[in-house]
Structures are given as structure tokens and as C-alpha cells.
Design a protein around this motif. Structure first.
Motif, PDB file in Angstrom:
ATOM      1  N   GLY A 156       9.379  -9.293  35.468  1.00 24.13           N
ATOM      2  CA  GLY A 156       8.844  -9.402  34.109  1.00 24.13           C
ATOM      3  C   GLY A 156       8.469  -8.055  33.523  1.00 24.13           C
ATOM      4  N   LYS A 157       8.488  -7.991  32.192  1.00 23.62           N
ATOM      5  CA  LYS A 157       8.169  -6.750  31.510  1.00 23.62           C
ATOM      6  C   LYS A 157       6.674  -6.474  31.668  1.00 23.62           C
ATOM      7  N   ARG A 158       6.353  -5.310  32.271  1.00 21.21           N
ATOM      8  CA  ARG A 158       4.938  -4.985  32.467  1.00 21.21           C
ATOM      9  C   ARG A 158       4.280  -4.728  31.120  1.00 21.21           C
ATOM     10  N   ASP A 159       3.063  -5.224  30.971  1.00 21.40           N
ATOM     11  CA  ASP A 159       2.341  -4.978  29.729  1.00 21.40           C
ATOM     12  C   ASP A 159       1.442  -3.767  29.932  1.00 21.40           C
ATOM     13  N   VAL A 160       1.895  -2.621  29.442  1.00 24.59           N
ATOM     14  CA  VAL A 160       1.114  -1.401  29.646  1.00 24.59           C
ATOM     15  C   VAL A 160       0.184  -1.118  28.473  1.00 24.59           C
ATOM     16  N   THR A 161       0.405  -1.796  27.336  1.00 24.78           N
ATOM     17  CA  THR A 161      -0.392  -1.486  26.153  1.00 24.78           C
ATOM     18  C   THR A 161      -1.663  -2.320  26.088  1.00 24.78           C
ATOM     19  N   GLY A 162      -1.657  -3.453  26.760  1.00 26.70           N
ATOM     20  CA  GLY A 162      -2.778  -4.381  26.611  1.00 26.70           C
ATOM     21  C   GLY A 162      -2.665  -5.217  25.343  1.00 26.70           C
ATOM     22  N   ASP A 163      -1.657  -4.932  24.523  1.00 24.86           N
ATOM     23  CA  ASP A 163      -1.539  -5.610  23.237  1.00 24.86           C
ATOM     24  C   ASP A 163      -0.069  -5.905  22.937  1.00 24.86           C
ATOM     25  N   PRO A 164       0.593  -6.698  23.778  1.00 23.52           N
ATOM     26  CA  PRO A 164       2.047  -6.842  23.666  1.00 23.52           C
ATOM     27  C   PRO A 164       2.497  -7.546  22.391  1.00 23.52           C
ATOM     28  N   GLU A 224      -9.495  -9.772  22.446  1.00 20.27           N
ATOM     29  CA  GLU A 224      -8.945  -9.747  23.809  1.00 20.27           C
ATOM     30  C   GLU A 224      -7.819  -8.732  23.931  1.00 20.27           C
ATOM     31  N   TRP A 225      -7.174  -8.384  22.805  1.00 22.49           N
ATOM     32  CA  TRP A 225      -6.053  -7.443  22.868  1.00 22.49           C
ATOM     33  C   TRP A 225      -6.522  -5.988  22.805  1.00 22.49           C
ATOM     34  N   SER A 226      -7.833  -5.793  22.701  1.00 24.82           N
ATOM     35  CA  SER A 226      -8.333  -4.422  22.604  1.00 24.82           C
ATOM     36  C   SER A 226      -8.588  -3.806  23.970  1.00 24.82           C
ATOM     37  N   ILE A 227      -8.450  -4.600  25.039  1.00 27.70           N
ATOM     38  CA  ILE A 227      -8.703  -4.057  26.381  1.00 27.70           C
ATOM     39  C   ILE A 227      -7.425  -4.133  27.199  1.00 27.70           C
ATOM     40  N   TYR A 267     -15.232  -6.384  34.582  1.00 29.42           N
ATOM     41  CA  TYR A 267     -16.323  -6.518  33.622  1.00 29.42           C
ATOM     42  C   TYR A 267     -15.814  -6.638  32.186  1.00 29.42           C
ATOM     43  N   ASN A 268     -14.512  -6.803  31.986  1.00 30.54           N
ATOM     44  CA  ASN A 268     -13.870  -6.972  30.674  1.00 30.54           C
ATOM     45  C   ASN A 268     -14.036  -5.753  29.764  1.00 30.54           C
ATOM     46  N   PHE A 269     -15.240  -5.575  29.202  1.00 26.11           N
ATOM     47  CA  PHE A 269     -15.447  -4.516  28.212  1.00 26.11           C
ATOM     48  C   PHE A 269     -16.350  -3.448  28.813  1.00 26.11           C
ATOM     49  N   ALA A 270     -15.837  -2.202  28.900  1.00 31.57           N
ATOM     50  CA  ALA A 270     -16.682  -1.122  29.416  1.00 31.57           C
ATOM     51  C   ALA A 270     -17.876  -0.929  28.492  1.00 31.57           C
ATOM     52  N   VAL A 271     -17.616  -1.043  27.183  1.00 33.47           N
ATOM     53  CA  VAL A 271     -18.694  -0.997  26.203  1.00 33.47           C
ATOM     54  C   VAL A 271     -18.525  -2.234  25.324  1.00 33.47           C
TER      55      VAL A 271
END
Lengths: 207, 663
Positions: free
Chosen positions: B523-531, B538-541, B548-552
Motif C-alpha cells: 500500500g501507498k505509505r502516507d507520509v504527509t498525514g493528510d492524504p 485529525e489530518w493535522s498530525i 499522545y496524538n497531539f504534542a501541543v
């Protein structure tokens, strides 16, 4: 998690949340209200079933034949009193009085045990005169509704014992204050359910 | 020795080649799993990373795996049923076996496929969409999963140990009372659903608290993504509906084990009370599963039309309207049971009323697409396919809701076709769309589009081929739950077509399976986090997100917050490392083995009760109490992720992102 010991509220600190609401406790308390809503619906369904089956005695004993007025009035007084002592336990804990909190909690546990004891003796007496849950749909409904409440009270007693132990051995702390508050909510809730059992099952049964 | 034989043949289901084959398969698969895990020395990993996890993303994955397996099991049941009905006078299955299969098909598809697939989506998307680090009660979330898992296991065990339930998925007494259904099958049904139902109730509580209390700063309720609104609505219904099911099943269990008389015919019992309680849950259950699908459609339509969703507020109000009206409809499931004209009228009208808010949503989705730049990716395809299927389901639903006409349609194949149009067209399409949509977020790679398109088109052809003819068959007098039929009814061709359609859907399922396996490998790896060029948080990380999902924790200003950031150029900063000063140690819950043990205790207690081995029930009950006590006394349940570790994780994740952005 910090191990700060709760200090009694000072005169000026009116805006501080109650101890059970600190440390993220407000989320837990909200969640517990939701749980109580589901439990309320459990009882609502059992009440509906009981009311529908109330007259389905199949020629067996009716409510007025088996309900002992002195018995259920005593149970009511004991449970209402225990709700009061439980409230006093939370109140004492908020003022940082560990010993008073433990005493009131202990009193609540004893009253709870007395209530369950009376209920068990009532059930044994009913069964002895042939009024078992298997006899008629009315009795199935009665034993299940009242028994579910009794099982909840018994669970509450076990839970209170655990909270008692924790406050006794580990002292007062916001997390434990929350636990006491929650078991208190649960206990008052059972009290309210009992008021309905008193009215719908017993009073309407003996009238 | 003969005593032992009698016991074993009672205990194990014997005499059916299909079941012998399944026995062999189950043993082989179990052995295979055990040998593989031992050979790869993965037991500890399995326990530490998965069985004791409280991370919502891992729980989502476990729900998803279970749901896909159950889709297979329920689907295999469906293929057997349709094979039996392919030709008249068929003797592929006996009547009793057919009864068992339609019972398990219905139960599994609703409770052990739709529910976990829905919870997979809840867990995968909700905390990420609202900018939270986990659900409100992560530990309870794990308990919910294990209650579902062990309830499901118990139910499925009936297949080979003791015999399956055969009273229909609604399990109406007095048919399911001990006198008419003496085997353990009905006990399996009751206990399997009771146990998993407790987990579902807890999940409802959990997600209500999560959405109301855990939203990132700035995210007012009117900025909440529509999927979260749908989860909130669904959770409210769970909260109000599942207790009724719990009571209905518990009372039936008391009738069967303790000899009480709630739903018996003798001693004043009232079977109709079960029917009422069951549908007080059962009808809202339809909305429990379909509302989150509506939420998925809203997200998908908006993302792939590259427009903000049309009529956000009316979408929210229609969700809430459905939530409320959904309760006022339960009696339409027994119009023909003599409720009387006024009761039937009330429930006919309330049922038709549900169509209004649903229609509002339908038009909003269409208007969102209007003048949008639509991208026909897999999630969008399934969303588009939903619209005609659900329109047919809605139209036929109104036909069924008209009480006088229902006397004609009731219990016919027309009904079967209607609710499959609604539940496959509405729910399964939505969940499959949601699975495709959030898969790259959960796993870090996308599912292959080409195989997915094969699955999609085969499914669509099979779907209409299977259920289209059943509308006609219903009008022609073919009732449901009929295990065979004579050759001269004029039903032969339509039934054969319907069965072929079912086979096509089976092939489509295999394509989805192949797609998953192929994509894991290639499968195509999702390197952007926002395919998908998404709009919500959820697409911002990065994908898969860190523990921990969100560092900040983000501060929210708009409904489509991530889209706003991309438009305003703020998003470009994401590739850069989050400002070090903004990092704080992150408070996280510790893993726990208690949720698994709670589930196991319920399983032991449930299994004992199925066979009336009450000693075993008590052992299970004591296990549950000990688990609760252990948790009550536990205080060291959380920890802090130190700033250094967050920094390391983020640098590692961002290397992938920068790489992806520049290549």
C-alpha cells in the motif's frame, strides 16, 4: 499525580472547586451521572414490567397478603437515614475531618447492612409461605424489581467498604474525595429508587 | 463410557459435515496462531502492546479486526441461506439448521459486526477530531472492548459447542422459553448479547463524556465536526436504549434459569412485554448504527467535494431530531399483533416523521456536492452509492410504516429487502466509506484503489441483484424465514437471481480482503498525514499518530479548522518542529490487564450459566468483583510522558513529513 494532601478550605478561597471536582474529577462525575441515567432506565423498565404484571397473580398470593407494613416502613426509614449519614460523610470530608467522615461512612454501611438484612428476612418469610418468584408473574416482577434494588444496595455497601478502607489507610486526597462523592451519588440514587418502590410496589400493594 | 459419549455429543455439535469442517478449521487456525506467536516470540508483545492497551487508536484497530471477521462469519451465514433458497424444494440445509443460521446471521450482523465496526470508527476518529489525547475514560474504553470481545466469543462458540440459537434474532418468547427451546443455544444468545451490551452502554457513556468535556479549546459545540455530532447523537441513543435490552434479556434469562414467569404463557406471564422492551431498544438501535454512518457521509462528501458541508446547523438539528423521534416508533415492529387502531396510528405517523430530518440531510449532502470539485476516491464512491440505496430504503420504509398496508407486507420478503437496503445501503456503505477514509490515519498507509473499485462495483451489482428481486417476491407472497418453497409458486427465477446477487457480494467481500492484504504489503505509505487533503483536525498530525496524538493541544477557530490553517498558511509550520517552549509533559493513562480479566471473568461466568453450571458462574462473578476491587484500590494509574521523549518522537515523525513534502 501529585500527592498533595487536601487542606481545609480557607475563608477566601470560595472559587476553588470542591475536592472531588479537582484533578479532572468533573469528567468522572459527569460520566457517573450518565451511568446513573442508564441505571435509572433499567429500573424504569423493571417498574414498567412490574406495573403490567401487578395484577397477574394467577390465583396466588397478592401484594396485600404478603407485604408487612411495619417491615417496609422500617426499611424505608433505615435507607432514608443512611442517605442522610452518607451526605454527612461527604460534608465532613470537604471540611477535612477524616475521623468524622469515617464515622458517618461507617454508620451508612451499618444502616445499609440493616436494610439488606431486613429485606432478606422479608424474602425468606415470603418464600416460606409459598410466595416464591416462580409462583406467579406478579411475584416474578416483585422479587426482580425489589431484588435488583437490594443487589444494588449490596454492591454499594461493598464499594463503601473499599472507600472506607482507602480513606482510613491512605488519608484524604482529591481522588478519594471523588470516590466518596460518587458512592454517595449512587447511594442517594438508590434512595430515590426506593421511594418509588415504596410507593408503587408496597403502598399501592397494600391499599 | 456411554455416559461420556452422551455428554460429549450434547456438548459438541455433531452429525453435520459443515460443522465438522468448521471444527477442523477452527482447530487449525487456533493452532496456527499459537504456533506463529510462539515461534516469533510475540506473546509478550501481544500482551503488552495490545491486550492490555488503553490507547483508543489500538482499541479501534482491535474493533475493526473483530468486525471484519464477523462480517465474514455473518456473510458466510447469508451465503448458506441464499444457497438453500436458490432453487425450490432444496435440501441443502434442514429446517432446523436454516433457523439457526438466520438467527446467527441477524444477531451477528447487527450486534457483532455493525456495533464493533461503529466503535472502531468512534475510537479511530473522535478523539483526533476534537483535538483530545484520548477518550474521557480510556480504562473503561478497554473494558468495553473486552466485554464486546468475550460476549462475541461466547455467542460464536454456540456454533460448535452446544448448538446455535434458533429463535430468530429477535428471540421472541414464548418460543424462546425453556419449554420450547430447551437447548443451550438460546442461553448463548442471551448471555453473549448481555455481556457485549454492557460494553456498548459503557462506550455510549464514554463518548458522550468525551465529546462534551474533552474538546480542544475554542471548539464550541457548533464547531464540532459532524461525525462527532453523529457520535454524540448515537451515544445518547445507546444510553437510553441499551438498558431496555439488558432488562428484556435478563428477564428472559431469569425465566429460563430460575423458573420465573415474566414471558411465559402460564402463571400470568406476558410475552408482549418482551416484544415491547426488545423494540424499545431494537428500533433506536437502527439509529444508533445509522447516525454515525451519516456522520461519515458528511465528512466524506465535504472532503471529496472540497467544500464545507452545506447547511451545518440543519445537519446538527436533523441528527438531534432523529435521536428524539427514533424513540417514538418502536411499536411499528408489531403493527399486526393487535395493538389497536389508535396505537398503530400514532406509531405509523411517528415512523413517517423520521423521514423528514433524514430527507433534510440527504439534500444537504447533495447541495454540498453541487458545484464541488468531486474526487471519485473509494470513500466518495461508497457515499454516492448510499444515496440511491437509502432512497429506496426510505420509500419502502414509508410503505411499511403505513399500518394498513403493513398487514399485507408484514413478515414478507419485501420487509427483508427493505431493511437490507437500509442497513447495507445506509450502515455498511457508510462504515466501509469510513474505514477507507480513516484507514491511512490509523495505519499509515492507504488501501489500494484498484482492488477497491473491483470490490465496489461487484458489491453494487450483487446488492441490487440480491435485494431487488426480494421486493417483488414479497408482493408475490413469499414470507421471510421460509426455509424452502414448492416449484409452482412463480418464485424460482427471482430467487435464483437473488442468490446470484448474494454470491457477487461474497466475491466483493473477498476483494476487500485481498485489498487489505495487498495494501499491507504494497500500500501507498502516507507520509504527509493528510492524504485526502482533509479539513478537520485529525489530518493535522502524522499517520499513524503518536501515542499522545497531539504534542501541543490545538486551539480551534473554525469549523474546518485544519482547512482554515492550510488556507491561511499556518499549516506549513506543521512540517517544522513544534516550538520547544510550548511542549509540556503529557499526562497519559497506564496500560492495565484488568479490562482483559474483567472480560474473561464475564466469559467464564457466562459459559457456566449457559450450561447451568452455577459453580462456574459463581467463579466468574467472584472474578468480576475481584477485578473491580483491585481497580478501586489502585492509585498509580497514570504517568507523564517527559518532554524529551515527546521531542524525540516528533522529530522522528517529522522526518517522514518533511521528506514527503519535498519529494
Amino acid at each position: 499525580m501529585s500527592k498533595a494532601v487536601l487542606t481545609p478550605k480557607q475563608g477566601g478561597a470560595v472559587h476553588e472547586p470542591a475536592p472531588e471536582y479537582s484533578h479532572g474529577g468533573d469528567v468522572s462525575i459527569l460520566g457517573f451521572w450518565f451511568f446513573l441515567a442508564t441505571d435509572l432506565l433499567i429500573f424504569a423498565c423493571l417498574f414498567a414490567t412490574f406495573v403490567i404484571l401487578r395484577t397477574h397473580t394467577d390465583g396466588g398470593p397478592t401484594g396485600s397478603a404478603i407485604f408487612d407494613v411495619n417491615g417496609f416502613v422500617a426499611e424505608t426509614f433505615i435507607l432514608l437515614t443512611s442517605s442522610f449519614t452518607c451526605g454527612l460523610a461527604t460534608f465532613a470530608l470537604r471540611k477535612g475531618k477524616r475521623k468524622a467522615a469515617l464515622s458517618w461512612l461507617g454508620a451508612t454501611i451499618l444502616l445499609g447492612i440493616a436494610f439488606v438484612g431486613l429485606e432478606i428476612s422479608e424474602f425468606i418469610h415470603d418464600a416460606a409461605i409459598g410466595a416464591t418468584a416462580q409462583r406467579s408473574a406478579f411475584l416474578s416482577g416483585f422479587f426482580t424489581l425489589v431484588g435488583t434494588h437490594g443487589a444494588h444496595v449490596s454492591m454499594g455497601i461493598l464499594w463503601m467498604c473499599s472507600v472506607f478502607y482507602q480513606i482510613w489507610r491512605r488519608g484524604i486526597h482529591p481522588v478519594r474525595a471523588r470516590k466518596l462523592f460518587l458512592v454517595g451519588l449512587y447511594w442517594h440514587f438508590l434512595d430515590i429508587v426506593w421511594v418509588f418502590i415504596f410507593t408503587v410496589v408496597y403502598m399501592m400493594g397494600v391499599v | 463410557m456411554s455416559g461420556l459419549n452422551a455428554f460429549l455429543s450434547h456438548f459438541f455439535v455433531t452429525g453435520d459435515p459443515l460443522i465438522y469442517a468448521s471444527d477442523v478449521l477452527i482447530v487449525l487456525v487456533s493452532l496456527g496462531i499459537i504456533v506463529t506467536l510462539t515461534y516469533l516470540k510475540k506473546w509478550k508483545w501481544l500482551w503488552r502492546e495490545w491486550l492490555t492497551t488503553v490507547d483508543h487508536k489500538r482499541i479501534a484497530i482491535m474493533y475493526l479486526i473483530a468486525a471484519i471477521l464477523m462480517l465474514f462469519r455473518g456473510g458466510a451465514d447469508a451465503e448458506l441461506l441464499r444457497t438453500q433458497l436458490a432453487v425450490p424444494n432444496n435440501s441443502f440445509l434442514t429446517a432446523e439448521h436454516y433457523d439457526q443460521i438466520f438467527t446467527t446471521h441477524g444477531t451477528i450482523m447487527i450486534l457483532f459486526m455493525a456495533m464493533p465496526m461503529m466503535f472502531a470508527l468512534f475510537n479511530a476518529a473522535v478523539p483526533l477530531q476534537i483535538g483530545a489525547r484520548d477518550v474521557a475514560f480510556p480504562y473503561l474504553n478497554a473494558i468495553s472492548f473486552w466485554l464486546f470481545f468475550f460476549g462475541c466469543l461466547l455467542f460464536n462458540l454456540s456454533f460448535v459447542i452446544g448448538g446455535s440459537p434458533d429463535g430468530g434474532w429477535t428471540s421472541y418468547p414464548p418460543l424462546t422459553e425453556l419449554g420450547f427451546s430447551p437447548g443451550p443455544g438460546e442461553n448463548y444468545y442471551i448471555l453473549g448479547i448481555l455481556i457485549s451490551g454492557l460494553g456498548s452502554t459503557a462506550t455510549g457513556i464514554n463518548f458522550m463524556a468525551t465529546i462534551l468535556k474533552m474538546r480542544a479549546p475554542g471548539m464550541t459545540l457548533m464547531k464540532l465536526p459532524l461525525f462527532c455530532w453523529s457520535v454524540l447523537s448515537s451515544s445518547i441513543i445507546i444510553l437510553f436504549a441499551f438498558p431496555a435490552l439488558t432488562v428484556a434479556l435478563a428477564l428472559l434469562l431469569l425465566d429460563r434459569t430460575m423458573g420465573t414467569d415474566f414471558f411465559t404463557i402460564l402463571h400470568g406471564g406476558n410475552p408482549m412485554q418482551f416484544v415491547n422492551l426488545f423494540w424499545v431498544w431494537g428500533h433506536p438501535e437502527v439509529y444508533i448504527v445509522v447516525l454515525p454512518a451519516f456522520g461519515v457521509y458528511s465528512e466524506v462528501v465535504s472532503t471529496f467535494s472540497r467544500k464545507t458541508v452545506f447547511g451545518y446547523k440543519s445537519m446538527v438539528f436533523s441528527l438531534l431530531a432523529i435521536t428524539v423521534i427514533g424513540y417514538l416508533t418502536w411499536a411499528h415492529h408489531f403493527f399486526t399483533m393487535g395493538a389497536g387502531a389508535s396505537v398503530n396510528t400514532f406509531f405509523a405517523i411517528s415512523t413517517m416523521c423520521v423521514g423528514i430530518p433524514t430527507g433534510v440531510k440527504m439534500f444537504n449532502w447533495l447541495f454540498t456536492m453541487f458545484r464541488g470539485r468531486i474526487q471519485f476516491k473509494l470513500p466518495m464512491l461508497w457515499t454516492l452509492a448510499f444515496i440511491p440505496a437509502f432512497a429506496i430504503a426510505g420509500a419502502t420504509g414509508i410503505m411499511l410504516a403505513a399500518a394498513p398496508a403493513d398487514y399485507q407486507f408484514h413478515n414478507s420478503q419485501f420487509l427483508v429487502a427493505h431493511f437490507h437496503m437500509a442497513l447495507i445501503g445506509g450502515v455498511v456503505f457508510g462504515y466501509v466509506a469510513g474505514m477507507y477514509y480513516w484507514w491511512p490515519k490509523l495505519f499509515g498507509f492507504s488501501l489500494d484503489e484498484r482492488l477497491g473499485r473491483w470490490a465496489f462495483w461487484l458489491w453494487q451489482i450483487g446488492f441490487y441483484g440480491c435485494f431487488g428481486p426480494q421486493f417483488a417476491l414479497g408482493f408475490m407472497g413469499m414470507t421471510r424465514r421460509m426455509y424452502t418453497y414448492p416449484a409452482n409458486m412463480g418464485w424460482n427465477t427471482l430467487n435464483l437471481v437473488s442468490t446470484c446477487g448474494a454470491y457477487l457480494m461474497g466475491v466483493a467481500f473477498l476483494f476487500i480482503g485481498a485489498q487489505i492484504v495487498y495494501s499491507i504489503l504494497k500500500g501507498k505509505r502516507d507520509v504527509t498525514g493528510d492524504p485526502w487533503d482533509g479539513r478537520t483536525l485529525e489530518w493535522s498530525i502524522p499517520s499513524p499518530p503518536p501515542l499522545y496524538n497531539f504534542a501541543v493541544i490545538p486551539t480551534v477557530q473554525a469549523r474546518d479548522e485544519w482547512w482554515r490553517r492550510k488556507q491561511s498558511g499556518e499549516a506549513a509550520q506543521r512540517a517544522a518542529f513544534p516550538a520547544e517552549a510550548s511542549l509540556q509533559p503529557i499526562h497519559m493513562p497506564r496500560n492495565s490487564s484488568i479490562p482483559f480479566l474483567v472480560g474473561l471473568s464475564f466469559f467464564v461466568g457466562g459459559f457456566g450459566t449457559v450450561f447451568h453450571w452455577y459453580g462456574m458462574s459463581i467463579v466468574g462473578g467472584v472474578g468480576i468483583l475481584l477485578c473491580l476491587l483491585a481497580r478501586s484500590l489502585q492509585e498509580n494509574v497514570d504517568y507523564y510522558v517527559p518532554v524529551d521523549e515527546i521531542k524525540r518522537t516528533e522529530i522522528h515523525l517529522r522526518e517522514g513529513v518533511t521528506h514527503g513534502l519535498h519529494v
